[in-house]
Structures are given as C-alpha cells and as structure tokens.
Design an enzyme around this catalytic site. Sequence first.
Site, PDB file in Angstrom:
ATOM      1  N   LEU A 193       0.865  -0.805   0.009  1.00 50.11           N
ATOM      2  CA  LEU A 193       0.053   0.108  -0.085  1.00 50.11           C
ATOM      3  C   LEU A 193       0.889   1.230  -0.061  1.00 50.11           C
ATOM      4  CD1 LEU A 193      -2.754  -1.168   2.834  1.00 50.11           C
ATOM      5  CD2 LEU A 193      -2.959  -1.201   0.183  1.00 50.11           C
ATOM      6  N   ASP A 194       0.421   2.385  -0.558  1.00 51.02           N
ATOM      7  CA  ASP A 194       1.033   3.462  -0.432  1.00 51.02           C
ATOM      8  C   ASP A 194       1.213   3.999   1.105  1.00 51.02           C
ATOM      9  OD1 ASP A 194       1.065   3.981  -3.197  1.00 51.02           O
ATOM     10  OD2 ASP A 194      -0.629   5.419  -3.310  1.00 51.02           O
ATOM     11  N   ARG A 195       2.409   4.836   1.120  1.00 53.87           N
ATOM     12  CA  ARG A 195       2.812   5.190   2.639  1.00 53.87           C
ATOM     13  C   ARG A 195       1.672   5.861   3.218  1.00 53.87           C
ATOM     14  NH1 ARG A 195       5.105   9.698   4.571  1.00 53.87           N
ATOM     15  NH2 ARG A 195       5.356  10.741   2.457  1.00 53.87           N
TER      16      ARG A 195
ATOM     17  N   ASN B 226       2.272   3.093  -7.257  1.00 53.07           N
ATOM     18  CA  ASN B 226       1.676   2.108  -7.181  1.00 53.07           C
ATOM     19  C   ASN B 226       1.888   0.864  -8.383  1.00 53.07           C
ATOM     20  OD1 ASN B 226      -0.160   2.379  -4.880  1.00 53.07           O
ATOM     21  ND2 ASN B 226      -1.003   4.249  -6.030  1.00 53.07           N
TER      22      ASN B 226
END
Length: 537
Positions: free
Chosen positions: A230-232, A423
């Site tokens: 997942l993105d930060r 992503n």
Amino acid sequence: MEQAANAPGTLAEEVNGAGTTQETTAAKEAAETGKRKSDEPVEPETSGRGKRRRGAGRKKLRPGERYIPPPQKRNSGVSFCQEHFSETSYYFEGGLRKVRPYYFDFKTYCKGRWIGKSLLEVFKSEFRAESVEYYQRAAKEGRIRLNDTPVEDLSVVLRNNDLMRNTVHRHEPPVVGKPLKVLVDDGEVLVVDKPASIPVHPCGRFRHNTVIFILGKEQGISELHTVHRLDRLTSGVLLFARTLETSKKLDQLVRDRQLEKEYVCRVEGEFPEGELICEEPILVVSFKIGLCRVDSKGKECRTVFQRLSFNGKNSVVRCLPLTGRTHQIRVHLQYLGFPILNDPIYGSSAWGPHRGKGGLVGKSNEELLQALVEEHQSQESLHLLDIPDDGIGIVKEAEENKTSEPEKSGESHRAPTDVCGGNEKLDTCVPTGCRSSSETVNEVSQGCADSNSTSLQESQSNLSIQSNGNQTEATDSTQSTPTGTRDHLCSECKLVRPDPTEKELIMYLHALRYKGPDFEYSTCLPDWAKEDWVEAD
C-alpha cells in the site's frame, strides 16, 4: 541480476560440467552459511588439468595502478535479522513513532558515466545532498571508502567496478505512533491493518519506520513473502504470504484477476449517486514520485465508484479498481473532479484552476512537475512527495521517463524500483533487495535501503537536506536530534524541524477488503469514513 547469478543449476555450470563441481558445491555451501563466495579462502589448484579458480591470482599492476577487486555476488538468501533490527531503536513522542539517528553505509558500484572522473568531480555533479566541504571532511575521517579502503584524497580517478561506500548519519522521518494490528496469522498468510504514513518496506528515507522492520523488531515476525503493498499515506488491509506455496497461489489469483480489492475514500464535493465507471487511460509522468495523469497514450484501466454518504461538504466513496495502474483510484477521482480530500499530489493546485478535472491541465509533464515541486517547496511539504527538500532531479526525470511502464495495480502493489508512494501491479517485479513473491521480503544486501537507492546520490538525496524554510527554533512540537545521537558532521543534526501533523501523515484512502475464491480479509471503516464524521479545523 545478482539473484540470477547466484541461482543453482545455471547454464554456465552445465557447460563447464565436472570441472565446476567444486565451485558449485562451494556456492551452495556459501548460500547455506550466508557467506559470499568471495569471502571463502581461496586455495591454489593442485592439478594442472583443472581450471584455475576464480580470484586465485591477480594480474600484475603497472606502476601507480590501483587494484580493483571483482564485483562480489551477494547471497540472495540473506535476510533481515537482529543485527539489522539493532541498528537503532524507536521512541514515541507526541503521538509519533520516531527513530533515533544512526550510522549507515550506502554503497554503489561505479556507474559508467563516472569512469575516468575523480571522486571530487562526481560529488560536485551528482552528490549534491551535501557540500563539497562536507565530503572532504568526511573523507578525512574515513567515512568515504573505495573498495573498502578509506579515501582521503578525493582526486582519485574512478575506474570500472570500483565499489564506493559512504557512511552517513541517517535520520528517518517520523510516522504515526499507532501499532500494527495483526488481523490474521494462520501459518499461511499474515494480514495486518496498516496505519497511514508507514511504508511497507525500506525505501528512500525510510528503513526502520517501515512495516517490515516494525514487525521484525517488535513482534519477531520475519521471512515474509510480498503479495502487494500500500502507499505510505494509505491505510488498511496488507497481505503477506508465510510460505512459498501460498505466495505462488496468491500470485496466480492476481494474474487471473480473481483477487477483488475494495477501497474507501473521502473526496471533495458531492459525488454523484449510483454507480460511476471511469475507463480513462493513465500515463506515468514521474516514476520517482509515482506521478501520473490521464492521457490517451496511457494504458487502459477501469475503476468502479459508488457513493456511500455525503455530509454536505464531501463524500465517502467506495472504489473497486478492476485493473491496475499507478495511483489508479486517485487519478480517476481527480479526472472526475472529485479528488481525495487531502491528496498531496492530485489535489494540488499545480494542476491548474480545475486541478486536472476532465484531463485539462494545460501544462507539459515538465511544467507540471516543476509546479508541483514549487508548490510543496513554498509550503515546506516536499516530504509528502517523498523527494528531497530541494526537489533535485525531479523535473529532469520527466524528460528521461517518457515511456510507459509495466501494468500496475490500483492503490496497492509490489514495491516499485525507486518510489515509496507509487503504485504497481501486484504481480510485477520488486526492487533489488526486496524479494518477489517466490522469495522472502527480508532479503538485504548491506540493508534494503542500500539496495533501493542504486547510487550514492539517490541514497543521500533521499535524506533531508538543510533548507532555511525548514529551520525553526526548538519548541515542544518540534523534532530535534536526541541527546547522545548527534554527529558533528551531520547537517540534519543542526536543524530542528516541526513535527508533522496527523493530517499531513494521513490520506483519506483505505484498503477495506481483499477477497479471493476461498478467503476474505477486511478491516473496520476508519473514523473519517463514517457518515457523521466532521473534519477538524
């Protein structure tokens, strides 16, 4: 490439046959013991018939010529262990998880464009994270090494295969202090509820403040196989496979598009009722910060949206990414005119008066990147883009990366090569130093952060740089270097930076559910996704 070179049963072994049996055995023993082949003692050949062992001798050097050892093949079986976890420690302050500064070695082999140049020339042109005076002082103190030999004179000329090592005093940005909640751990999969602001694996400026290191340091969980990331700034369901067999099974589900992903977000304005489908193609503008835009030259993708609630100002939206592209959900919402409420990239005014609605930007990729960097510089928030404080190299990168990238996935993916917030599709490649699904995520070659940053410049430029706008007087709400961990050469130690607020560390995008043919993992709705939620001032 290093992994392929270490793989058993390679073509070279088959061709050499019996003559390489000893080398093959040695390689296997090295893999089992976690040593490199080059670390093993070299014995002279006892028979004139066999091949001379690699590294058994050196060519004679000409007067004044430096000896450059051959590149070392790192063992792909090495994992993160207690030695890496013990590099530093955490402390909690003001609701944030912080990392005590520590010393770390960044390494890189000499790049082709550096050959024939002096170290001083390379530092001046590419290692601009620090001044030339800093590198000269660091060299005198033995912090800069060439082939493991300290270099005091930066006039030394670089040659092919030179191994450069730079010891730095490393500072990591703080993240939210919420614990990592384990949802499922059944021996086959590990599912965690990831808080926002924490990267999945070491990348850029982050190493210990990552999911992988926190799990290893605090819960003793290691040897995990990546399924997605997942993105930060994104929170929610994060899957790891515990076994190779499970990893391959999940990978196949992803390839066959049998893994359903459901996200929830809060967007600006009143989102239309009913189901809304966006099928606009997406093109990558910058791989470094994962910046994308709708463009006819991009790759096809499809996202299904459905409004869940509207509080008079903004809406909660359910998102189903049916294909996978970089920042697919965020880009499609921006195109529709409903950017995520606190998206630092796609909600930026750098996109123009309409902020990218309908794909109307009116700027070239280079101009867009420049505007984005300038906006965040003025707000002292470049850290939200995961780029250095001066934005070095970002605009230039737009000209170098005009080709499209491999297929990517929604807001969840394997780790990209040089992006902490991009992503990527769940079944595409991972960066050097972090394993693919058929390998453990804990592989390290002198640390994953070393591997993620392919050059000293990239490694160092990911560290925070002194900026007059970021200097503040010490207050209760600022982060300063803890006593006992200061370094007299470190410019970051001389700064006191304001602590980020929770609003800066959280984006209103949450991975709510991942579902396969025979499993389903989900989390509770975050507070900001509840119908009666009101944004605090």
